[in-house]
Design a protein around this motif. Structure first.
Motif, short mmCIF file in Angstrom:
data_model
loop_
_atom_site.label_atom_id
_atom_site.label_comp_id
_atom_site.label_asym_id
_atom_site.label_seq_id
_atom_site.Cartn_x
_atom_site.Cartn_y
_atom_site.Cartn_z
N LEU A 115 0.97 -1.17 -0.02
CA LEU A 115 -0.02 0.01 0.05
C LEU A 115 0.79 1.36 0.14
CD1 LEU A 115 -2.89 1.31 0.51
CD2 LEU A 115 -2.21 1.10 3.24
N SER A 116 0.61 2.19 -0.76
CA SER A 116 1.19 3.54 -0.91
C SER A 116 0.18 4.76 -0.97
CB SER A 116 2.17 3.62 -1.99
OG SER A 116 2.87 4.87 -2.10
N VAL A 117 0.33 5.60 -0.16
CA VAL A 117 -0.77 6.74 0.05
C VAL A 117 0.06 7.98 -0.07
CG1 VAL A 117 -2.72 7.54 1.14
CG2 VAL A 117 -2.41 5.37 1.49
N THR A 118 -0.28 8.81 -0.93
CA THR A 118 0.21 10.04 -1.10
C THR A 118 -0.78 11.07 -1.08
OG1 THR A 118 0.19 10.45 -3.31
CG2 THR A 118 2.28 9.41 -2.37
N ASP A 119 -0.57 12.52 -1.14
CA ASP A 119 -1.81 13.47 -1.11
C ASP A 119 -2.31 13.47 -2.48
OD1 ASP A 119 0.55 14.79 -2.23
OD2 ASP A 119 -0.03 16.64 -1.15
N LYS A 120 -1.98 12.71 -3.21
CA LYS A 120 -2.37 12.86 -4.70
C LYS A 120 -3.17 11.61 -5.11
CE LYS A 120 -0.77 16.90 -6.01
NZ LYS A 120 -0.33 17.23 -4.70
#
Length: 261
Positions: free
Chosen positions: A206-211
């Motif tokens: 899982l990878s979460v950025t503000d985009k």
């Protein structure tokens, strides 16, 4: 590459530490929220215990030292060393990756809980067999490079790609704060411009950025990509997926980002 297998006693140790790594990765994500909010507190044992007791995560210079303290407390022969990330055709900031070496007497093992969501979730024997996780296949071996005498490699299709190089010299604890300062303020730091929260589980990464949010499912290889249309969608996913303390720290960053345009 050598294919030697560890003995029965070492097998038991490796499995115990593998279990620890899986639990550790599920509890403490790789996240740079202290960097993007410019938290300059030095890396001490007290700082790490306070931070992780809140179910925050951190970067390599926090995750691996915290795990190192646990392994050392359990009686394992471990030490911290530094490495340099390889970004294909160039090296990242020199010596800013922190990892653990585990000495089992007749064999040396790499232990890394702080490499984003690209985690083996198991110790990797240097010059031993490759190991696999939801993130992919990994191996560690001796190889002379401009940045160290050993490398961690990850398999990409049919090729092994160097992910970072390292040497066996023990890293003094006081250097952790220096590394934190570099990652926080250096113009070439990859982690000081926008938030990132990443995690590796037994069946997915899982990878979460503000985009955006990206999920990769290991069994099928399928990927799920969700683009965020606005900060509200990003914050909703952070609140759903991560701890309250991570949500609160992300909120702090977003308020500062909004204030500064």
């Amino acid at each position: 590459m050598a294919t030697a297998k560890p003995g029965a006693e070492n097998n038991s140790t490796v499995e115990k530490i593998s279990c620890t790594l899986r639990q550790f990765a599920s509890q403490y994500p790789f996240e740079n929220l202290d960097v993007v909010t410019q938290n300059t507190m030095p890396i001490t044992e007290t700082f790490l215990f306070q931070k992780f007791s809140q179910y925050r995560g951190g970067l390599c210079y926090e995750l691996n030292p915290y795990l190192y303290l646990q392994l050392k407390e359990e009686g394992y022969n471990v030490k911290l060393v530094s490495g340099t990330i390889s970004n294909g055709n160039h090296w990242a900031l020199d010596g800013t990756h922190v990892l653990i070496l585990l000495d089992l007497g007749d064999s040396l093992w790499l232990v890394d809980a702080g490499f984003g969501n690209q985690l083996a979730l198991s110790p990797i024997q240097i010059d031993g067999m490759a190991v696999s996780s939801a993130a992919g296949s990994f191996r560690a071996r001796r190889l002379q490079t401009p940045k160290g005498t050993h490398v961690l490699e990850m398999k990409s299709e049919e090729h092994w790609i160097i992910k970072y190089a390292f040497s066996l010299k023990e890293l003094p604890w006081k250097k952790l704060t220096d590394i934190k300062e570099q990652i926080t303020f250096h113009e070439k730091s990859p982690f000081n411009s926008s938030p990132l929260i990443a995690q590796c589980f037994s069946d997915q990464t899982l990878s979460v950025t503000d985009k955006q949010m990206r999920v990769r499912f290991s069994k099928t290889g399928r990927q799920k990509l969700v683009k965020f249309n606005d900060p509200t969608e990003f914050m909703k996913e952070v609140k759903t997926l991560f701890s309250n303390s991570i949500f609160e720290k992300t909120s702090e960053y977003m308020k500062k980002a909004e204030k500064h345009g």
